[in-house]
Design a protein around this motif. Sequence first.
Motif, PDB file in Angstrom:
ATOM      1  N   ARG A   2     -23.357  20.321-107.721  1.00 22.63           N
ATOM      2  CA  ARG A   2     -24.613  19.866-108.288  1.00 22.63           C
ATOM      3  C   ARG A   2     -25.191  18.734-107.451  1.00 22.63           C
ATOM      4  O   ARG A   2     -24.502  17.773-107.107  1.00 22.63           O
ATOM      5  N   GLU A   3     -26.459  18.828-107.148  1.00 25.59           N
ATOM      6  CA  GLU A   3     -27.138  17.784-106.375  1.00 25.59           C
ATOM      7  C   GLU A   3     -27.496  16.613-107.281  1.00 25.59           C
ATOM      8  O   GLU A   3     -27.955  16.795-108.407  1.00 25.59           O
ATOM      9  N   THR A   4     -27.260  15.417-106.789  1.00 24.57           N
ATOM     10  CA  THR A   4     -27.631  14.211-107.526  1.00 24.57           C
ATOM     11  C   THR A   4     -28.556  13.376-106.652  1.00 24.57           C
ATOM     12  O   THR A   4     -28.318  13.220-105.463  1.00 24.57           O
ATOM     13  N   ASN A   5     -29.598  12.868-107.249  1.00 20.45           N
ATOM     14  CA  ASN A   5     -30.534  11.979-106.570  1.00 20.45           C
ATOM     15  C   ASN A   5     -30.436  10.605-107.212  1.00 20.45           C
ATOM     16  O   ASN A   5     -30.129  10.493-108.396  1.00 20.45           O
ATOM     17  N   ALA A   6     -30.712   9.590-106.427  1.00 24.88           N
ATOM     18  CA  ALA A   6     -30.630   8.234-106.958  1.00 24.88           C
ATOM     19  C   ALA A   6     -31.886   7.448-106.601  1.00 24.88           C
ATOM     20  O   ALA A   6     -32.451   7.608-105.518  1.00 24.88           O
ATOM     21  N   LEU A   7     -32.295   6.617-107.530  1.00 32.31           N
ATOM     22  CA  LEU A   7     -33.374   5.666-107.319  1.00 32.31           C
ATOM     23  C   LEU A   7     -32.796   4.300-107.635  1.00 32.31           C
ATOM     24  O   LEU A   7     -32.291   4.068-108.738  1.00 32.31           O
ATOM     25  N   VAL A   8     -32.836   3.396-106.663  1.00 38.82           N
ATOM     26  CA  VAL A   8     -32.315   2.044-106.856  1.00 38.82           C
ATOM     27  C   VAL A   8     -33.494   1.083-106.844  1.00 38.82           C
ATOM     28  O   VAL A   8     -34.302   1.084-105.912  1.00 38.82           O
ATOM     29  N   ILE A   9     -33.591   0.268-107.886  1.00 39.82           N
ATOM     30  CA  ILE A   9     -34.678  -0.696-108.017  1.00 39.82           C
ATOM     31  C   ILE A   9     -34.077  -2.091-107.929  1.00 39.82           C
ATOM     32  O   ILE A   9     -33.246  -2.468-108.760  1.00 39.82           O
ATOM     33  N   PHE A  10     -34.487  -2.845-106.919  1.00 41.05           N
ATOM     34  CA  PHE A  10     -33.980  -4.193-106.704  1.00 41.05           C
ATOM     35  C   PHE A  10     -34.889  -5.187-107.425  1.00 41.05           C
ATOM     36  O   PHE A  10     -36.109  -5.141-107.268  1.00 41.05           O
ATOM     37  N   VAL A  11     -34.277  -6.060-108.234  1.00 37.45           N
ATOM     38  CA  VAL A  11     -35.060  -7.009-109.022  1.00 37.45           C
ATOM     39  C   VAL A  11     -34.449  -8.405-108.964  1.00 37.45           C
ATOM     40  O   VAL A  11     -33.272  -8.572-108.676  1.00 37.45           O
ATOM     41  N   LYS A  12     -35.298  -9.373-109.245  1.00 37.22           N
ATOM     42  CA  LYS A  12     -34.870 -10.761-109.423  1.00 37.22           C
ATOM     43  C   LYS A  12     -35.144 -11.127-110.873  1.00 37.22           C
ATOM     44  O   LYS A  12     -35.865 -10.423-111.584  1.00 37.22           O
ATOM     45  N   THR A  13     -34.601 -12.240-111.307  1.00 41.79           N
ATOM     46  CA  THR A  13     -34.810 -12.695-112.676  1.00 41.79           C
ATOM     47  C   THR A  13     -35.759 -13.886-112.666  1.00 41.79           C
ATOM     48  O   THR A  13     -35.402 -14.957-112.178  1.00 41.79           O
ATOM     49  N   PRO A  14     -36.980 -13.702-113.197  1.00 42.42           N
ATOM     50  CA  PRO A  14     -37.918 -14.821-113.250  1.00 42.42           C
ATOM     51  C   PRO A  14     -37.313 -15.999-114.018  1.00 42.42           C
ATOM     52  O   PRO A  14     -36.625 -15.812-115.011  1.00 42.42           O
TER      53      PRO A  14
END
Length: 70
Positions: A2-14
Motif C-alpha cells: 500500500r502506498e502512503t503519502n505524508a504531509l509534514v507541517i512545521f510550526v512554531k508556538t506563538p
Amino acid sequence: MRETNALVIFVKTPGISPVKTRLAKSIGTSKAEEFYRLSLRATEARAKALAQVIPSLAVYWAVAEEQCLA
C-alpha cells in the motif's frame, strides 16, 4: 504493498517562539501572532480536506518547541 503519502507541517508556538518577525515590525507583535494563528487554522483545514481526497495521506505536525508537544 500500500502506498502512503505524508504531509509534514512545521510550526512554531506563538508566545514561546517569535513568529512573523518581519511582519511584526510593521503591524505589531500581537497582530502578527494573530495572523500566524489564522494561517495555521487555514493550513489545518486544507490538510484535513486533502486527507479526505487522498486516504493514504498521513499528516504530521512538527512543533519547534519540545515543551509544547502534548
